[in-house]
Design a protein around this motif. Structure first.
Motif, PDB file in Angstrom:
ATOM      1  N   ALA A 186     -15.822 -20.692   6.920  1.00  0.00           N
ATOM      2  CA  ALA A 186     -16.053 -22.049   6.440  1.00  0.00           C
ATOM      3  C   ALA A 186     -15.143 -22.340   5.241  1.00  0.00           C
ATOM      4  N   ALA A 187     -14.447 -23.480   5.304  1.00  0.00           N
ATOM      5  CA  ALA A 187     -13.489 -23.824   4.250  1.00  0.00           C
ATOM      6  C   ALA A 187     -14.023 -24.881   3.301  1.00  0.00           C
ATOM      7  N   THR A 188     -15.141 -25.520   3.636  1.00  0.00           N
ATOM      8  CA  THR A 188     -15.697 -26.582   2.804  1.00  0.00           C
ATOM      9  C   THR A 188     -17.183 -26.336   2.581  1.00  0.00           C
ATOM     10  N   PRO A 189     -17.755 -26.894   1.512  1.00  0.00           N
ATOM     11  CA  PRO A 189     -19.196 -26.758   1.300  1.00  0.00           C
ATOM     12  C   PRO A 189     -20.016 -27.286   2.473  1.00  0.00           C
ATOM     13  N   GLU A 190     -19.599 -28.397   3.059  1.00  0.00           N
ATOM     14  CA  GLU A 190     -20.348 -28.944   4.192  1.00  0.00           C
ATOM     15  C   GLU A 190     -20.362 -27.976   5.371  1.00  0.00           C
ATOM     16  N   ALA A 191     -19.193 -27.428   5.698  1.00  0.00           N
ATOM     17  CA  ALA A 191     -19.127 -26.488   6.816  1.00  0.00           C
ATOM     18  C   ALA A 191     -19.965 -25.250   6.533  1.00  0.00           C
ATOM     19  N   LEU A 192     -19.938 -24.767   5.281  1.00  0.00           N
ATOM     20  CA  LEU A 192     -20.696 -23.574   4.940  1.00  0.00           C
ATOM     21  C   LEU A 192     -22.197 -23.819   5.006  1.00  0.00           C
ATOM     22  N   ALA A 193     -22.671 -24.934   4.441  1.00  0.00           N
ATOM     23  CA  ALA A 193     -24.109 -25.220   4.447  1.00  0.00           C
ATOM     24  C   ALA A 193     -24.635 -25.355   5.872  1.00  0.00           C
ATOM     25  N   LYS A 194     -23.880 -26.038   6.733  1.00  0.00           N
ATOM     26  CA  LYS A 194     -24.313 -26.205   8.118  1.00  0.00           C
ATOM     27  C   LYS A 194     -24.283 -24.895   8.891  1.00  0.00           C
ATOM     28  N   GLU A 195     -23.372 -24.020   8.515  1.00  0.00           N
ATOM     29  CA  GLU A 195     -23.290 -22.716   9.171  1.00  0.00           C
ATOM     30  C   GLU A 195     -24.381 -21.770   8.671  1.00  0.00           C
ATOM     31  N   VAL A 224     -34.641 -32.215   7.747  1.00  0.00           N
ATOM     32  CA  VAL A 224     -35.270 -33.242   6.922  1.00  0.00           C
ATOM     33  C   VAL A 224     -34.309 -33.825   5.888  1.00  0.00           C
ATOM     34  N   ARG A 225     -33.198 -33.130   5.637  1.00  0.00           N
ATOM     35  CA  ARG A 225     -32.217 -33.676   4.702  1.00  0.00           C
ATOM     36  C   ARG A 225     -30.876 -32.991   4.932  1.00  0.00           C
ATOM     37  N   SER A 226     -29.799 -33.751   4.798  1.00  0.00           N
ATOM     38  CA  SER A 226     -28.457 -33.210   4.938  1.00  0.00           C
ATOM     39  C   SER A 226     -27.493 -34.174   4.263  1.00  0.00           C
ATOM     40  N   GLY A 227     -26.666 -33.681   3.341  1.00  0.00           N
ATOM     41  CA  GLY A 227     -25.729 -34.571   2.691  1.00  0.00           C
ATOM     42  C   GLY A 227     -25.062 -33.960   1.482  1.00  0.00           C
ATOM     43  N   ALA A 228     -24.091 -34.708   0.925  1.00  0.00           N
ATOM     44  CA  ALA A 228     -23.336 -34.257  -0.239  1.00  0.00           C
ATOM     45  C   ALA A 228     -24.209 -34.332  -1.489  1.00  0.00           C
ATOM     46  N   VAL A 229     -23.914 -33.455  -2.459  1.00  0.00           N
ATOM     47  CA  VAL A 229     -24.658 -33.408  -3.706  1.00  0.00           C
ATOM     48  C   VAL A 229     -23.739 -32.842  -4.776  1.00  0.00           C
ATOM     49  N   THR A 230     -23.895 -33.292  -6.009  1.00  0.00           N
ATOM     50  CA  THR A 230     -23.099 -32.772  -7.120  1.00  0.00           C
ATOM     51  C   THR A 230     -23.829 -31.596  -7.762  1.00  0.00           C
ATOM     52  N   VAL A 231     -23.135 -30.469  -7.891  1.00  0.00           N
ATOM     53  CA  VAL A 231     -23.726 -29.256  -8.460  1.00  0.00           C
ATOM     54  C   VAL A 231     -22.783 -28.713  -9.525  1.00  0.00           C
ATOM     55  N   ALA A 232     -23.261 -28.621 -10.757  1.00  0.00           N
ATOM     56  CA  ALA A 232     -22.462 -28.096 -11.868  1.00  0.00           C
ATOM     57  C   ALA A 232     -21.110 -28.809 -11.953  1.00  0.00           C
ATOM     58  N   GLY A 233     -21.106 -30.111 -11.705  1.00  0.00           N
ATOM     59  CA  GLY A 233     -19.888 -30.898 -11.784  1.00  0.00           C
ATOM     60  C   GLY A 233     -18.972 -30.774 -10.582  1.00  0.00           C
ATOM     61  N   ARG A 234     -19.404 -30.047  -9.553  1.00  0.00           N
ATOM     62  CA  ARG A 234     -18.596 -29.880  -8.351  1.00  0.00           C
ATOM     63  C   ARG A 234     -19.294 -30.554  -7.170  1.00  0.00           C
ATOM     64  N   THR A 235     -18.498 -30.983  -6.199  1.00  0.00           N
ATOM     65  CA  THR A 235     -19.068 -31.603  -5.007  1.00  0.00           C
ATOM     66  C   THR A 235     -19.519 -30.519  -4.038  1.00  0.00           C
ATOM     67  N   GLY A 236     -20.801 -30.532  -3.745  1.00  0.00           N
ATOM     68  CA  GLY A 236     -21.367 -29.565  -2.818  1.00  0.00           C
ATOM     69  C   GLY A 236     -22.028 -30.256  -1.646  1.00  0.00           C
ATOM     70  N   TYR A 237     -22.763 -29.474  -0.885  1.00  0.00           N
ATOM     71  CA  TYR A 237     -23.431 -30.016   0.304  1.00  0.00           C
ATOM     72  C   TYR A 237     -24.683 -29.184   0.560  1.00  0.00           C
ATOM     73  N   LEU A 238     -25.748 -29.863   0.995  1.00  0.00           N
ATOM     74  CA  LEU A 238     -26.983 -29.143   1.300  1.00  0.00           C
ATOM     75  C   LEU A 238     -27.520 -29.546   2.668  1.00  0.00           C
ATOM     76  N   VAL A 239     -28.226 -28.606   3.284  1.00  0.00           N
ATOM     77  CA  VAL A 239     -28.951 -28.841   4.530  1.00  0.00           C
ATOM     78  C   VAL A 239     -30.350 -28.264   4.349  1.00  0.00           C
ATOM     79  N   ARG A 240     -31.371 -29.079   4.655  1.00  0.00           N
ATOM     80  CA  ARG A 240     -32.764 -28.647   4.481  1.00  0.00           C
ATOM     81  C   ARG A 240     -33.518 -28.778   5.798  1.00  0.00           C
TER      82      ARG A 240
END
Length: 310
Positions: A186-195, A224-240
């Protein structure tokens, strides 16, 4: 008067030739080569000249006795070393006892004169992921965990209960663990969270590392949730996910991925597991912890700022 060993680098009691960080309460996962804080000076070790032997033979009975004693001491040292280095399952462990010396490695024998600097891991209100350069706020009624799962730093609820799918085993109502993402393309936070979310669900609610279905296994899940989020000033991604388990009320599992604030900005993954039901932690706690993640040394405003390391 009892003395508390201060935080610092000390000779690792479980790995010869290495130093391990002592946070003032227990050993952490952070290690470095022995004398990593200062180079050793070669050629300055004190010489040793054995004392000349006294004339005359040693009586045979005394020689046999000394041999028996020496053999017994060697056997005892071997047994103690085996107990220290290996757990019941044969895996290498580190003793939880404090360093027995008040002088950190790198003293007279190491040639260094630097004193250990304090690590933020001594703060009881934050969980420190030193490897990834972040801190996570520890909610009320949570605590740091001594266990290391896949080299992740972990915190859990203080309260526990008998696992729904297993008798004589106890499960915490909430768990959060932070680690560097490895073995992934995974090269991006979104790809990693979904994986990662499927692996997180399997590891936290389906089966543990030795195949125990502590919750009766995962039967189904709902996003129940999936989307971009800011973490410690960086753009991240979460999947719940909301997971339904074979035993008990199930729970919520979340994979949060974002770039590290240090080094090559490797991707970090933080896994959350909150049991459902009236005794489980409130789901809003996932968002509170996420908003409170800080880079080590960051004292800016917002959740967690008052408990960040100095």
């Amino acid at each position: 008067m009892s003395m508390t060993t201060p935080p610092g680098w000390y000779a690792d009691p479980g790995v010869p030739g290495s130093e391990r960080w002592w946070d003032g309460n227990g050993w952490t996962a952070h290690t470095r080569p022995l004398g990593g804080g200062a180079s050793y000076q070669q050629g300055h070790q004190p010489s040793y000249q054995p004392a000349p032997r006294q004339p005359g033979p040693v009586p045979r009975r005394r020689s046999v006795f000394l041999g028996v004693v020496a053999g017994g001491l060697m056997l005892l040292a071997t047994v103690v070393a085996g107990i220290t280095l290996f757990g019941d399952d044969g895996t290498k462990t580190v003793p939880r006892s404090a360093p027995t010396t008040s002088e950190p490695a790198g003293g007279p024998t190491g040639g260094g004169d630097e004193s250990p600097t304090a690590e933020p891991s001594a703060d009881p209100d934050v969980l420190v992921d030193q490897l990834n350069g972040i801190t996570l706020p520890i909610p009320d009624d949570w605590e740091k965990s001594d266990s290391m799962v896949d080299r992740a730093v972990t915190m859990t609820t203080v309260a526990d209960r008998e696992c729904p799918g297993e008798t004589n085993r106890y499960c915490r109502y909430g768990r959060v663990m932070s680690s560097t993402a490895t073995q992934t393309d995974a090269a991006t936070p979104e790809a990693l969270a979904k994986e990662d979310i499927q692996d997180a669900s399997d590891a936290l609610y389906d089966e543990d590392s030795i195949g125990n279905a502590l919750y009766g296994g995962v039967k189904s899940h709902t996003v129940v949730r999936s989307g971009a989020v800011t973490v410690a000033g960086r753009t991240g991604y979460l999947v719940r996910w909301k997971v339904e388990t074979g035993s008990g009320p199930g729970g919520h599992v979340q994979s949060l991925a974002f770039p590290s604030t240090i080094g090559a900005e490797s991707l970090i993954v933080v896994r959350f597991a909150f049991d459902a039901g009236s005794e489980g932690p409130p789901l809003s706690g996932m968002d509170t912890i996420t908003k409170g993640i800080r880079a080590i040394g960051d004292t800016t405003g917002g959740v967690g700022s008052s408990i960040g390391p100095s």
